[in-house]
Design an enzyme around this catalytic site. Sequence first.
Site, PDB file in Angstrom:
ATOM      1  N   ALA A  26       0.842  -1.207   0.000  1.00  0.00           N
ATOM      2  CA  ALA A  26       0.000   0.000   0.000  1.00  0.00           C
ATOM      3  C   ALA A  26       0.873   1.251   0.000  1.00  0.00           C
ATOM      4  CB  ALA A  26      -0.911  -0.004   1.226  1.00  0.00           C
ATOM      5  N   ARG A  70       3.950   1.541  -1.138  1.00  0.00           N
ATOM      6  CA  ARG A  70       4.626   1.708  -2.434  1.00  0.00           C
ATOM      7  C   ARG A  70       3.659   2.165  -3.526  1.00  0.00           C
ATOM      8  NH1 ARG A  70       7.111  -0.857   0.954  1.00  0.00           N
ATOM      9  NH2 ARG A  70       9.385  -0.837   1.027  1.00  0.00           N
ATOM     10  N   SER A 108      -7.585   1.811   7.938  1.00  0.00           N
ATOM     11  CA  SER A 108      -6.791   0.803   8.625  1.00  0.00           C
ATOM     12  C   SER A 108      -7.668   0.155   9.682  1.00  0.00           C
ATOM     13  CB  SER A 108      -5.578   1.477   9.277  1.00  0.00           C
ATOM     14  OG  SER A 108      -4.905   0.579  10.137  1.00  0.00           O
ATOM     15  N   ARG A 109      -7.236  -1.023  10.174  1.00  0.00           N
ATOM     16  CA  ARG A 109      -7.963  -1.635  11.283  1.00  0.00           C
ATOM     17  C   ARG A 109      -7.783  -0.811  12.552  1.00  0.00           C
ATOM     18  NH1 ARG A 109      -5.104  -7.241  11.171  1.00  0.00           N
ATOM     19  NH2 ARG A 109      -3.431  -5.746  10.793  1.00  0.00           N
ATOM     20  N   TYR A 153     -12.241   0.126   7.938  1.00  0.00           N
ATOM     21  CA  TYR A 153     -12.451  -0.008   6.491  1.00  0.00           C
ATOM     22  C   TYR A 153     -13.861   0.451   6.114  1.00  0.00           C
ATOM     23  CZ  TYR A 153      -8.282  -3.045   6.748  1.00  0.00           C
ATOM     24  OH  TYR A 153      -7.033  -3.558   6.953  1.00  0.00           O
ATOM     25  N   HIS A 181      -9.185 -10.352   0.597  1.00  0.00           N
ATOM     26  CA  HIS A 181      -9.510  -9.552  -0.596  1.00  0.00           C
ATOM     27  C   HIS A 181     -10.999  -9.571  -0.942  1.00  0.00           C
ATOM     28  CE1 HIS A 181      -5.136  -9.686  -2.355  1.00  0.00           C
ATOM     29  NE2 HIS A 181      -5.233  -8.999  -1.249  1.00  0.00           N
ATOM     30  N   LYS A 235      -3.128  -8.469  -6.205  1.00  0.00           N
ATOM     31  CA  LYS A 235      -3.040  -9.824  -6.727  1.00  0.00           C
ATOM     32  C   LYS A 235      -2.647 -10.784  -5.616  1.00  0.00           C
ATOM     33  CE  LYS A 235       0.783 -10.620  -6.466  1.00  0.00           C
ATOM     34  NZ  LYS A 235       1.836 -10.575  -5.419  1.00  0.00           N
ATOM     35  N   ASP A 283       1.537 -15.111  -3.552  1.00  0.00           N
ATOM     36  CA  ASP A 283       2.354 -13.913  -3.766  1.00  0.00           C
ATOM     37  C   ASP A 283       3.166 -13.998  -5.051  1.00  0.00           C
ATOM     38  OD1 ASP A 283       2.738 -11.700  -1.526  1.00  0.00           O
ATOM     39  OD2 ASP A 283       2.207 -13.543  -0.506  1.00  0.00           O
TER      40      ASP A 283
HETATM   41  N1  LIG Z   1       2.042  -5.906  -6.637  1.00  0.00           N
HETATM   42  C1  LIG Z   1       3.074  -6.286  -5.926  1.00  0.00           C
HETATM   43  O1  LIG Z   1       4.218  -6.183  -6.333  1.00  0.00           O
HETATM   44  C2  LIG Z   1       2.836  -6.815  -4.535  1.00  0.00           C
HETATM   45  C3  LIG Z   1       3.909  -6.877  -3.635  1.00  0.00           C
HETATM   46  C4  LIG Z   1       3.641  -7.286  -2.329  1.00  0.00           C
HETATM   47  C5  LIG Z   1       2.363  -7.683  -1.969  1.00  0.00           C
HETATM   48  N2  LIG Z   1       1.373  -7.648  -2.890  1.00  0.00           N
HETATM   49  C6  LIG Z   1       0.008  -8.111  -2.518  1.00  0.00           C
HETATM   50  O2  LIG Z   1      -0.551  -7.155  -1.639  1.00  0.00           O
HETATM   51  C7  LIG Z   1      -1.280  -7.794  -0.593  1.00  0.00           C
HETATM   52  C8  LIG Z   1      -0.739  -7.276   0.746  1.00  0.00           C
HETATM   53  O3  LIG Z   1       0.623  -7.622   0.841  1.00  0.00           O
HETATM   54  P1  LIG Z   1       1.657  -6.809   1.795  1.00  0.00           P
HETATM   55  O4  LIG Z   1       2.989  -7.397   1.542  1.00  0.00           O
HETATM   56  O5  LIG Z   1       1.458  -5.365   1.632  1.00  0.00           O
HETATM   57  O6  LIG Z   1       1.141  -7.279   3.236  1.00  0.00           O
HETATM   58  P2  LIG Z   1       1.340  -6.545   4.631  1.00  0.00           P
HETATM   59  O7  LIG Z   1       2.558  -5.699   4.621  1.00  0.00           O
HETATM   60  O8  LIG Z   1       1.211  -7.602   5.663  1.00  0.00           O
HETATM   61  O9  LIG Z   1       0.095  -5.550   4.706  1.00  0.00           O
HETATM   62  C9  LIG Z   1      -1.233  -6.023   4.718  1.00  0.00           C
HETATM   63  C10 LIG Z   1      -2.111  -4.990   5.418  1.00  0.00           C
HETATM   64  O10 LIG Z   1      -3.443  -5.484   5.383  1.00  0.00           O
HETATM   65  C11 LIG Z   1      -4.146  -5.062   6.546  1.00  0.00           C
HETATM   66  N3  LIG Z   1      -4.834  -6.248   7.105  1.00  0.00           N
HETATM   67  C12 LIG Z   1      -6.183  -6.465   7.079  1.00  0.00           C
HETATM   68  N4  LIG Z   1      -6.488  -7.633   7.625  1.00  0.00           N
HETATM   69  C13 LIG Z   1      -5.319  -8.188   8.047  1.00  0.00           C
HETATM   70  C14 LIG Z   1      -5.008  -9.403   8.709  1.00  0.00           C
HETATM   71  N5  LIG Z   1      -5.942 -10.295   9.052  1.00  0.00           N
HETATM   72  N6  LIG Z   1      -3.712  -9.663   8.986  1.00  0.00           N
HETATM   73  C15 LIG Z   1      -2.748  -8.784   8.634  1.00  0.00           C
HETATM   74  N7  LIG Z   1      -2.996  -7.612   7.996  1.00  0.00           N
HETATM   75  C16 LIG Z   1      -4.279  -7.309   7.714  1.00  0.00           C
HETATM   76  C17 LIG Z   1      -3.130  -4.434   7.488  1.00  0.00           C
HETATM   77  O11 LIG Z   1      -3.295  -3.039   7.431  1.00  0.00           O
HETATM   78  P3  LIG Z   1      -4.046  -2.250   8.618  1.00  0.00           P
HETATM   79  O12 LIG Z   1      -3.448  -2.793   9.893  1.00  0.00           O
HETATM   80  O13 LIG Z   1      -3.706  -0.849   8.363  1.00  0.00           O
HETATM   81  O14 LIG Z   1      -5.512  -2.540   8.538  1.00  0.00           O
HETATM   82  C18 LIG Z   1      -1.779  -4.787   6.877  1.00  0.00           C
HETATM   83  O15 LIG Z   1      -0.818  -3.770   7.059  1.00  0.00           O
HETATM   84  C19 LIG Z   1      -1.120  -9.286  -0.812  1.00  0.00           C
HETATM   85  O16 LIG Z   1      -2.280  -9.804  -1.410  1.00  0.00           O
HETATM   86  C20 LIG Z   1       0.053  -9.416  -1.762  1.00  0.00           C
HETATM   87  O17 LIG Z   1      -0.045 -10.502  -2.675  1.00  0.00           O
HETATM   88  C21 LIG Z   1       1.573  -7.213  -4.149  1.00  0.00           C
END
Ligand SMILES: NC(=O)c1ccc[n+]([C@@H]2O[C@H](COP(=O)([O-])OP(=O)(O)OC[C@H]3O[C@@H](n4cnc5c(N)ncnc54)[C@H](OP(=O)(O)O)[C@@H]3O)[C@@H](O)[C@H]2O)c1
Length: 341
Positions: free
Chosen positions: A32, A34, A52-53, A73, A94, A112, A191
């Site tokens: 988010a 990035r 955010s939560r 949310y 998602h 994704k 991922d």
């Molecule tokens: N396009 C790309 O290059 C790319 C790269 C990395 C990841 N992604 C995708 O993006 C998604 C998120 O990945 P991320 O690496 O950003 O993950 P992350 O750093 O763990 O962040 C996920 C965020 O989701 C929220 N959240 C809501 N329910 C949650 C739960 N039950 N447990 C943990 N967090 C929860 C949290 O935000 P709040 O606490 O603020 O609610 C948390 O900071 C994934 O589906 C991944 O496949 C895409």
Amino acid sequence: MSFPHSLPEPRLPDPTGGPALRWGILGTGWIAERFAASVLRHTNHQVVAVGSRSEEGAQRFTGRLGGEPLGSYAELVAHPRVDVVYVASPHPQHVEHALLAIAAGKHVLVEKPMAIDATGARRIAEAARAAGVLAMEAMWSLCLPKFRVLRRLLDDGVLGEPTMVSADIGEYFPDAHRIHDPALAGGAMMDLGTYPLTLATWVLGAPTEVAAQGVRGPTGTMAQTTMTLRHGDAQSALHASALVETPTVAAISGTDAWVSLDGPWYQPGSFTLHGRDGGQLRHLEAATAHDGLYWEALEVAHCLGEGRVESGIRPLDATIATLEAMDQVRAVTGDRLAGES
Ligand SMILES: NC(=O)c1ccc[n+]([C@@H]2O[C@H](COP(=O)([O-])OP(=O)(O)OC[C@H]3O[C@@H](n4cnc5c(N)ncnc54)[C@H](OP(=O)(O)O)[C@@H]3O)[C@@H](O)[C@H]2O)c1
């Protein structure tokens, strides 16, 4: 077809030409941050609200990147100034979060993979179509300039008949990373494996036969998978690992010419078109990693600017087809996920 003298120009949206979308960011994690930074740096879009939560999570994010901090949310999707919600929660959340935004009448760009299985993606597609809002999987690679050039090469028949796709993606993640968490659909497929499977289905269509092997990692999730897929008379050889670094390169081979993509191939970067007689043409693209995320935001703006609620670059049926292929691979390897249908 004879080898071309030059590569086609990508048809790119003007970064300031479409509607200046007002984004709501759902979830404040790694991607988010990035995404928001890239959109703010390269487009005229705004981040108007961040959900955010927790209040603290939202404030931490908006302190760095701006926008109104919201501690739930539900408040985010109800925000009157938000046009489109970027769903950046972990994969198993998602569907719930996309449906929440769609029910509030918002367009959604969903990270994704759009869902952990095809059933989940179908639920989002049905809800978005019924509500008349845009839903798109954030498969950012396909929105990059190099994939637009590749699409033209494929459509113009420059490669001849595409017959083989090979692609890998491998990155070491420590045991404590989300990617190894069984409760968050951990393993290599969600991922990482989604990228080579997207490439194979994007070039060759849905697989007609699937063979695969998986290896479990430190927490018991399927942390590494190799796949060989048949697509009619064509094949793909793919692998994904969350345990080790791999070259993360890809090649698309046709009966007349082939393409080698520099690693990491799913990010911004260059590729070479090779003719059978040794001719070469090089597409040069700066390897700017996740700074290239803004291209997917521009695709959303481009669609909405034309009054369309579905992307031609990443149509919902293509997302569903990739997830169907992933479901088949996981059925072969025994990669069951918590919460799958
Ligand atoms: N396009 C790309 O290059 C790319 C790269 C990395 C990841 N992604 C995708 O993006 C998604 C998120 O990945 P991320 O690496 O950003 O993950 P992350 O750093 O763990 O962040 C996920 C965020 O989701 C929220 N959240 C809501 N329910 C949650 C739960 N039950 N447990 C943990 N967090 C929860 C949290 O935000 P709040 O606490 O603020 O609610 C948390 O900071 C994934 O589906 C991944 O496949 C895409």
